[in-house]
Design a protein around this motif. Structure first.
Motif, mmCIF file in Angstrom:
data_model
loop_
_atom_site.group_PDB
_atom_site.id
_atom_site.type_symbol
_atom_site.label_atom_id
_atom_site.label_comp_id
_atom_site.label_asym_id
_atom_site.label_seq_id
_atom_site.Cartn_x
_atom_site.Cartn_y
_atom_site.Cartn_z
ATOM 1 N N GLY A 421 -4.346 -6.769 1.768
ATOM 2 C CA GLY A 421 -3.638 -8.044 1.922
ATOM 3 C C GLY A 421 -2.299 -7.879 2.603
ATOM 4 O O GLY A 421 -1.383 -8.693 2.418
ATOM 5 N N ALA A 422 -2.146 -6.798 3.431
ATOM 6 C CA ALA A 422 -0.867 -6.495 4.068
ATOM 7 C C ALA A 422 -0.701 -7.323 5.343
ATOM 8 O O ALA A 422 -1.661 -7.857 5.906
ATOM 9 C CB ALA A 422 -0.793 -5.012 4.397
ATOM 10 N N SER A 423 0.537 -7.420 5.767
ATOM 11 C CA SER A 423 0.844 -8.107 7.025
ATOM 12 C C SER A 423 1.268 -7.132 8.117
ATOM 13 O O SER A 423 1.269 -7.481 9.298
ATOM 14 C CB SER A 423 1.967 -9.131 6.802
ATOM 15 N N SER A 444 0.018 9.297 9.751
ATOM 16 C CA SER A 444 0.051 8.494 8.518
ATOM 17 C C SER A 444 -0.260 7.044 8.852
ATOM 18 O O SER A 444 0.223 6.495 9.856
ATOM 19 C CB SER A 444 1.431 8.593 7.842
ATOM 20 N N VAL A 445 -1.077 6.428 8.014
ATOM 21 C CA VAL A 445 -1.398 4.999 8.108
ATOM 22 C C VAL A 445 -0.805 4.327 6.859
ATOM 23 O O VAL A 445 -1.231 4.599 5.743
ATOM 24 C CB VAL A 445 -2.921 4.775 8.191
ATOM 25 N N ARG A 446 0.199 3.455 7.072
ATOM 26 C CA ARG A 446 0.931 2.849 5.943
ATOM 27 C C ARG A 446 0.853 1.331 6.067
ATOM 28 O O ARG A 446 1.020 0.776 7.160
ATOM 29 C CB ARG A 446 2.377 3.316 5.975
ATOM 30 N N ASP A 447 0.572 0.674 4.936
ATOM 31 C CA ASP A 447 0.571 -0.804 4.923
ATOM 32 C C ASP A 447 1.541 -1.286 3.863
ATOM 33 O O ASP A 447 1.966 -0.528 2.983
ATOM 34 C CB ASP A 447 -0.845 -1.336 4.661
ATOM 35 N N ASN A 448 1.882 -2.584 3.952
ATOM 36 C CA ASN A 448 2.812 -3.184 2.965
ATOM 37 C C ASN A 448 2.069 -4.110 2.021
ATOM 38 O O ASN A 448 2.591 -5.138 1.599
ATOM 39 C CB ASN A 448 3.926 -3.931 3.692
ATOM 40 N N GLY A 449 0.830 -3.676 1.695
ATOM 41 C CA GLY A 449 0.006 -4.522 0.831
ATOM 42 C C GLY A 449 0.284 -4.316 -0.642
ATOM 43 O O GLY A 449 1.315 -3.771 -1.050
ATOM 44 N N CYS A 450 -0.727 -4.732 -1.434
ATOM 45 C CA CYS A 450 -0.557 -4.735 -2.886
ATOM 46 C C CYS A 450 -0.791 -3.392 -3.527
ATOM 47 O O CYS A 450 -0.429 -3.163 -4.686
ATOM 48 C CB CYS A 450 -1.505 -5.774 -3.509
ATOM 49 N N PRO A 488 2.784 -0.559 -5.713
ATOM 50 C CA PRO A 488 2.733 -2.029 -5.556
ATOM 51 C C PRO A 488 3.266 -2.507 -4.208
ATOM 52 O O PRO A 488 2.914 -3.603 -3.775
ATOM 53 C CB PRO A 488 3.606 -2.523 -6.709
ATOM 54 N N LEU A 489 4.072 -1.674 -3.515
ATOM 55 C CA LEU A 489 4.632 -2.107 -2.231
ATOM 56 C C LEU A 489 3.800 -1.636 -1.041
ATOM 57 O O LEU A 489 4.194 -1.857 0.110
ATOM 58 C CB LEU A 489 6.065 -1.602 -2.087
#
Length: 508
Positions: A421-423, A444-450, A488-489
């Motif tokens: 659910g990241a943007s 590295s693959v990083r998202d700002n999801g839940c 969580p971030l």
């Protein structure tokens, strides 16, 4: 006139006519001698110069000119053998014979009369040549020299010290009982050694024995002459025999050395020819091996390509066919599956391109593909390269490795799209020091999801658990270290690339 008592040189003197008178004339000759060897006066002839001069010249040629020629040849061979010994220190026979020759050369030119010191050195030189020749013979026939053999040099040393005292009587008293017996003893020992070696079939002893017999006979004649055991005119021939024998041995040694050089050259020529022939064979063998290696690599690449198409595109096409056969409307689902199949086909095609170990080229193509994929889901791509050169160049990087890495990244991005659910999805590329200090690439693959609970899905039977397990298996195929952290971030999937990719991988 100055004459050496060991040389049969003649002297001619003119008698002034004014000293002669009618009738009988009396000629008185005084002989003054020096040195340890007693002087002697041979036959005396008186007569016209035209009668005596030819005989005198003939005698001078025999006992002055010829010895000078022999000593010159002896010195030349001695210098040659000395140079050979300097360059071949392990073969001492050359050095011993060269030393004997050079000693004979220098003592030949000592003028007489001389001081007791010089006479002592000359006498010592004459005596020392016999032990040197004996040592040469021992080493020449490949016999280990016994320790007592060095005692043969002692008489020469004693004679030299006797001369240094400056007493003619002492030198005379020591030279006669030590000098000739030492020469005779060395000759006898040499005969025994040569005889024993010849009986054992030693080829060198068979060659040396006749040559040494000549010198031995000449030396024996001189010993008997000095001892006054031979009647008549005292003719010394030992020096002639010694010089001729040394020259013959020196010529033979030089010839043997030249033959050895010729053999070495022949061996080198044969070796070069054999190496050339072996090189031709090796080149032909290498060509065959390269052909087999190319054929094996082509077969392996075909097998890998078929496996990649079967595992990726084949499965997706089967899914498309199954969706198309369902009675309900699955148009959208079929479109998604077709697009996924198209992406997998592009991945396989891109992985076939030659990138010379530069993974950044493959990542550039992958970036274009996932950018559209993320935009379709209203997600932003942040591409961050931390080092100026990006990732290290991997010489062992092959298309099979590229596919595994790209599929790992695809899986990480797909999970971020489906589950986070990241943007924003951030791709970070950097070069970091590895555990052993070498440069290691990291993606590295990083998202700002839940985020999610990583421990809860490790080894679980859920879809996420199976997906993470498959990623770990795929990473193990290329020696890639996979790490997943989530909070969580957001979630971060990191691929720590190896120092170099393995030569072979299994599965796909």
């Amino acid at each position: 006139m100055s004459r050496r008592p060991d040389r049969n040189t003649s002297a001619i003197a003119t008698i002034p006519e004014s000293l002669l008178h009618e009738g009988r004339n009396e000629l008185i000759i005084h002989l003054v001698t020096w040195g340890p060897v007693g002087g002697y006066l041979d036959s005396v002839y008186a007569g016209p110069d035209k009668v005596l001069r030819p005989v005198h010249d003939q005698r001078s040629i025999m006992f002055e000119t010829l010895p000078l020629i022999l000593v010159a040849g002896q010195a030349t061979l001695g210098a040659i053998l000395g140079l050979i010994w300097i360059n071949r220190r392990n073969d001492r026979s050359y050095g011993l014979l060269a030393l004997a020759m050079l000693i004979g050369f220098f003592q030949y030119f000592v003028s007489m009369p001389a001081s007791p010191q010089t006479l002592g050195l000359v006498g010592a030189a004459v005596v020392t040549q016999a032990p040197l020749v004996l040592h040469f013979i021992v080493r020449f026939i490949d016999m280990p020299p016994p320790r007592w053999l060095h005692l043969t040099f002692v008489p020469g040393i004693i004679i030299a010290f006797a001369g240094l005292t400056g007493q003619h009587d002492l030198l005379h008293a020591i030279f006669l009982p030590l000098g000739p017996p030492t020469i005779a003893l060395c000759a006898a020992v040499a005969c025994v050694l040569l005889g024993n070696a010849a009986l054992r079939g030693n080829r060198k002893a068979l060659i040396m024995a006749p040559v040494f017999s000549v010198m031995l006979g000449c030396a024996l004649n001189d010993i008997l002459t000095v001892s006054r055991l031979l009647p008549g005119e005292r003719i010394f021939i030992g020096w002639f025999g010694y010089s001729i024998v040394l020259i013959v041995i020196g010529v033979w040694l030089t010839w043997r050395f030249v033959q050895a050089l010729n053999d070495a050259d022949s061996f080198a020529d044969r070796l070069v020819k054999q190496v050339s022939e072996a090189e031709v064979k090796l080149r032909a063998s290498f060509s065959r091996e390269e052909e087999r290696a190319r054929a094996a690599a082509l077969a392996s690449e075909r097998t890998r390509l078929m496996r990649d198409l079967h595992d990726g595109l084949g499965g997706q096409l089967v899914s498309i066919v199954a969706l198309a056969e369902q009675p309900r409307d699955t148009t959208n689902t079929i479109g998604d599956a077709a697009r996924a199949a198209l992406r997998d086909l592009r991945l396989v095609i891109n992985a076939m391109e030659e990138i010379d170990g530069d993974l950044m080229l493959a990542l550039g193509s992958w970036r274009e593909r996932i950018s559209g994929q993320l935009r379709a889901h209203d997600m932003q791509l942040v591409w961050s390269v931390q080092s100026s050169h990006g990732l290290p160049v991997y010489p062992g990087l092959r298309p099979r490795h590229v596919i595994q890495v790209i599929r790992l990244l695809d899986e990480a991005v797909t999970n971020a799209i489906k589950h986070s659910g990241a943007s924003i999805v951030t791709i970070m590329i950097e070069t970091i020091p590895g555990p052993d200090g070498d440069a290691r690439g990291q993606i590295s693959v990083r998202d700002n999801g839940c985020g999610f609970a990583v421990d809860a899905v490790n080894g679980a039977g859920t879809v996420q658990g199976r997906g993470l397990l498959n990623m770990k298996k795929r990473a193990a195929l290329c020696d890639v270290t996979l790490s997943v952290t989530s909070a969580p971030l957001g979630t971060t999937v990191s691929l720590l690339l190896p120092a170099d990719f393995p030569e072979a991988t299994q599965g796909g």
